[in-house]
Design an enzyme around this catalytic site. Structure first.
Site, PDB file in Angstrom:
ATOM      1  N   ARG A  86       0.828  -1.209   0.000  1.00 16.64           N
ATOM      2  CA  ARG A  86       0.000   0.000   0.000  1.00 16.64           C
ATOM      3  C   ARG A  86       0.869   1.269   0.000  1.00 16.64           C
ATOM      4  NH1 ARG A  86      -5.507   1.798   0.680  1.00 16.64           N
ATOM      5  NH2 ARG A  86      -6.273  -0.321   0.528  1.00 16.64           N
ATOM      6  N   GLU A 135      -9.418   6.358   7.007  1.00 17.21           N
ATOM      7  CA  GLU A 135      -7.989   6.609   6.863  1.00 17.21           C
ATOM      8  C   GLU A 135      -7.619   7.877   6.087  1.00 17.21           C
ATOM      9  OE1 GLU A 135      -7.942   2.577   5.328  1.00 17.21           O
ATOM     10  OE2 GLU A 135      -6.048   2.280   6.364  1.00 17.21           O
TER      11      GLU A 135
END
Lengths: 773, 164
Positions: A315, A717
């Site tokens: 990620r 997030e």
């Protein structure tokens, strides 16, 4: 205001009334069952050593000790790697791999007795050299997960062709979650060897699986339940497993309930944190600041085991572009094994680290070209056609970053402020101001495609009250109220008619972690599906009752209308029960469209992107390195918000948490591999006094083009990365001390010490230059 | 957990807790917050850091906010103790509670009781604190979720509320 009954409304958190009265029950608040034991987990005070002797006789004999549990007491598997790598023993066996690794557990009537007894253990080690840096791990090629490599175009040729070239390195620190409620688990043994565990976890299904695994029993013998956590932030995605397993092992061995709660120091010493990263970059660009080629080499300290480091490191690469198109690009990442607690999930899951590298690249180019960084950012934004393709060959279809940035530019009055900052810096010798406007683009979906599924269970009782359950967990983020809003909307009921219930593996099985910002996307859809099944059954029943077509049945608040009759929901439900219509349903959802081929570095790992931008203004004191954040302006994209009050809270909180990561939160390990910042006395999260004096937040007027739950977007997030603007503003202020002639090279966390050192470095460069002249 | 841990010496204390007299034998090393939580079942005060930094364990002793983790139960002998449960029942937090509820000034809620008691102490001594004063007064109470924006807004709103 919304024309909807329940969704799109700023409704209060479902537990708000309980929270303000101190009535909300966390696991440590539950009345302990009779004969409950308390458990202390003893840990190794070596980062790397051979365990020569572990003599626990004195511990066992100590007054008040009821049981001691070691590897030998584990009836099932002794390893709890959440990714099946067999690299995470419950208790260290032959080798200690990090300072804080569990060795054994002691149970007594109270934890103080257990803890004191643990100190009587006679332990002998043979010390081994601890490995604490990525360079050594790379030299040994010791990785916890196979490295990922994303390539598009020919980076070497791109760099060779480029008008300008620049190399550099940025390092960034990790972060402790500092959830206010530390890890805790309460295990209660049942008949037939069953075990019920109350665990402060974001992933009850995994805790269930792990407890079954170590006890050597099938998953159907273990029930894991959690009503709420006192914060999670990723720190309770896998890190709860150990403490739940230890509590269950004690409960199994003693046939008594057992509770394991960590104090703050042990929690910080024993559990994993956000990965720190080192990124070496090579850039090619033109005189106008347009990027031509990017080569980035990431390396992270993953600690001793894999945990979730594979997808976290991936990620980071997925976000090393942030909002920028890289014509020729090579992104490589080495997840390095080190003798530290295994680094783990933390809000953003590697994404923030990738984005920090991207924004450092922009900063470097801006300084090199003598341009305003915002101008450089805009010139490199993703565009159409060829310029919409990411380094992982996914085409971005929902890009709104230009609009978002334009709105922040206007809200913050960026260019006027830029002039004011320049004037201020010209007029002030000891204080300097900095300004930065940075964008965020964050990919939504678990990159492990299988995790993108969710289940829900909805019952309607005969009195018309509704019971809601789903696989998502509540850690404060407001997931439960959002999902309840979805069900209330579907059944056209006031929210208080929907009973929110604790997450339990006994009601909805095989759930994914509440993580990756996916909570409301996945569970909202699953709950909607369950509610819709019930609504469809009731609609069909009412149509049949009134000789009507289902399309002639209308759902109105608290009632239905059919052929001129209005029937209250409770009456409809009662009649349906009498007619033997089933009033319970499950719902299921899986995210469509996504796929990912890691080996090829190609696919569509994300269903959509969430966007945002922030402008931060800071003032630094050049004599002390101290600073304050004067003002922040944010515009953030949550699609069509399910609950604007909850979403605003996520954005405000995410921003401040990100600011902490990039400024004051500094983790320090000594050369022995011992974490020296394991308490709030030495590890500084932001307080009320640290927050920006002026803080303006707006939600972008938008709706998700994808068919997400009521066209909303995930919010957990993405806002954390808005805080990159604070770090960039600090860099801007530091660079101002040398008239923006050199990059600040201010590596996060930008503590006051780091700011001072960065200023000192620039002063030295200037002094050398003057001497040469 | 029992009041007196294994082999632990104990002392008799007399206190008033949330308005009711409480006489108990407590372990000499037991913290005030552990005693309130474990022995009296007053679990609204939370144990966050056990270092006196985070403020989750804030309780009121003789009218002053203290860290329940830094004070021993035996030190409360003769004192009057108020926890979130008592303060809530008394109604003295009503304006703050409503403001925290309305402004969504909480998420996980773990810090909320301590935050409310500290805010109430501020408002008792300063009728109309400005935002800078509020920030300063609450800077000893950690919140990891909200970013404090809503909390400052709520305290400011409560200071002007008619309920006060």
């Amino acid at each position: 205001m919304s024309d909807r009954l329940a969704v799109n409304r700023p409704l209060a958190h479902d537990s708000a009334a309980k929270h303000v009265a101190g009535e909300a029950v966390y696991i440590d608040d539950m009345p302990e069952p009779s004969r409950c034991l308390e458990v202390y987990v003893a840990w190794a005070d070596r980062a790397h050593a051979r365990l020569l002797k572990l003599d626990l006789d004195a511990v066992r004999r100590a007054s008040g000790v009821v049981a001691v549990v070691t590897t030998d007491d584990i009836p099932g598997h002794t390893d709890i790697s959440p990714v099946g790598r067999h690299d995470e023993p419950v208790f260290a066996a032959e080798t200690v791999q990090f300072w804080g690794q569990a060795l054994f557990a002691v149970a007594a009537c109270d934890v103080h007795t257990a803890r004191r007894a643990a100190g009587l253990a006679v332990i002998a080690y043979e010390d081994l050299e601890p490995r604490l840096d990525v360079d050594a791990a790379r030299a040994a090629e010791d990785y916890v997960w196979p490295p990922a490599h994303f390539v598009r175009g020919d980076t070497e040729a791109g760099l060779a062709r480029a008008t300008r070239r620049l190399d550099g390195r940025v390092t960034m620190g990790g972060q402790d979650h500092f959830y206010l409620e530390g890890h805790v688990a309460l295990a209660i043994p049942g008949e037939d060897g069953d075990m019920t565990v109350f665990s402060s976890t974001q992933h009850p299904s995994e805790v269930q699986h792990m407890v079954a695994h170590v006890l050597g029993i099938p998953s159907n013998s273990v029930t894991v339940e959690v009503r709420r956590m006192g914060g999670g932030f990723g720190g309770k995605e896998t890190q709860s497993n150990l403490f739940a397993c230890v509590a269950a092992l004690v409960a199994r061995k003693t046939s008594r309930p057992a509770k394991c709660r960590l104090d703050r120091d042990d929690d910080m010493i024993m559990t994993g944190k956000r990965h720190d990263f080192t990124v070496d970059y090579k850039l090619g660009f033109d005189d106008d600041g347009r990027i031509e080629a990017v080569d980035m080499h990431f390396a992270s300290r993953c600690g001793y085991s894999a945990d979730l480091s594979g997808p976290i490191n991936d990620r980071a690469l997925f976000h090393a572009d942030n909002c920028y198109f890289y014509p020729d690009v090579s992104l490589l990442c080495h997840p390095c094994r080190t003798n530290m607690a295994s680094a783990t999930a933390f809000r953003g899951f590697g994404g923030p680290q990738g984005m920090v590298a991207a924004e450092r690249v922009i900063e470097e180019i801006a300084i090199a070209c003598g341009l305003d960084p915002l101008e450089v950012r805009k010139r490199n934004f993703y565009g159409d056609g060829e310029r919409a393709i990411t380094p992982y060959h996914m085409t971005i279809e929902d890009n709104v970053i230009e609009r978002v940035v334009a709105e922040v530019e206007k809200d913050s009055d960026y260019w006027t402020k830029r002039d004011a900052v320049r004037r201020f810096n010209a007029e002030n010798r000891w204080q300097k101001k900095g300004l930065a406007l940075t964008p965020v683009k964050f990919g939504i979906s678990f990159t492990m495609t299988a995790y993108n599924q969710a289940g829900a269970l909805v019952h309607i009782y005969k009195d018309g009250s509704v019971h809601l359950n789903h696989g998502g967990t509540e850690m404060g983020q407001g997931l439960f109220v959002k999902v309840a809003q979805v069900v209330a909307e579907e059944l056209q009921l006031p929210l208080e008619r929907i009973k929110i219930t604790a997450t339990t593996t006994a009601k909805v099985p095989n759930t994914s972690a509440t993580a990756a910002s996916s909570g409301s996307d996945l569970n909202g859809m699953a709950a909607q599906a369950a509610a819709r099944t019930l609504r469809d059954r009731l609609t069909a029943f009412a149509a049949e009752q009134h000789q009507a077509e289902p399309s002639e049945v209308y759902w109105l608040p608290g009632r239905i209308a059919v052929k001129g009759n209005e029937i209250a929901f409770a009456d409809l439900v009662h009649d349906a029960y009498m007619a033997r219509i089933p009033l319970s349903a499950t719902g299921f959802y899986k995210t469509p469209e996504i796929h990912w081929d890691r080996a090829a570095g190609r696919g569509k790992p994300f269903y959509y992107f969430a966007y945002g931008a922030a402008c931060s203004e800071v003032t630094i004191d050049t004599l002390t390195g101290e600073y304050r954040v004067d003002r922040v302006d944010i515009v953030h994209d949550v699609g069509r918000s399910l609950n604007p009050a909850i979403d605003a809270g996520q954005i405000e909180g995410g921003f401040i948490q990100g600011m902490g990561w990039l400024t004051t939160e500094e983790l320090v390990w000594d050369e022995q591999g011992r974490l020296r910042t394991h308490a709030p006395s030495t590890y500084k999260i932001p307080t009320c006094a640290d927050r920006p004096e002026i803080f303006n937040l707006r939600l972008l007027e938008n709706e998700n083009p994808k068919a997400t739950i009521h066209r909303s977007k995930a919010v957990g997030e993405p806002p954390l990365m808005l805080a990159i603007s604070v770090w960039q503003a600090l860099s801007d202020a530091v660079a101002a001390t040398a008239d923006h002639q050199h990059p600040a090279r201010l590596d996060p966390p930008a503590t006051p010490e780091k700011v001072l050192m960065a200023i000192g470095r620039l002063a030295e460069i200037e002094a050398t230059k003057e001497a040469a002249e | 957990m029992t009041a007196i841990a294994n082999d632990e010496p104990g002392l008799e204390i007399e206190t008033v807790v949330n308005g009711a007299p409480v006489r108990a034998r407590v372990a000499v090393r037991q913290s005030l917050v552990d005693w309130l939580r474990d022995d009296l079942g007053l679990t609204g005060s939370h144990v966050g850091c056990e270092h006196g930094v985070c403020g989750a364990c804030t309780v009121v002793v003789d009218g002053v906010c203290v860290r329940g983790c830094l004070m021993l139960a035996v030190q409360a002998d003769g004192a009057s103790i108020e926890t979130i449960e008592g303060a809530s029942a008394s109604g003295r937090l009503a304006a703050l509670q409503e403001a925290f509820y309305t402004r969504a000034a909480l998420q996980c809620g773990f810090c909320t009781p301590g935050m409310l008691l500290t805010a109430a102490e501020l408002l008792a001594g300063d009728d109309k604190p400005d935002r800078e004063t509020i920030r300063e007064a609450l800077s000893g109470n950690y919140c990891r979720c909200t970013g404090y924006q809503a909390i400052i807004d709520a305290v400011e709103a409560a200071s002007t509320s008619e309920k006060r």
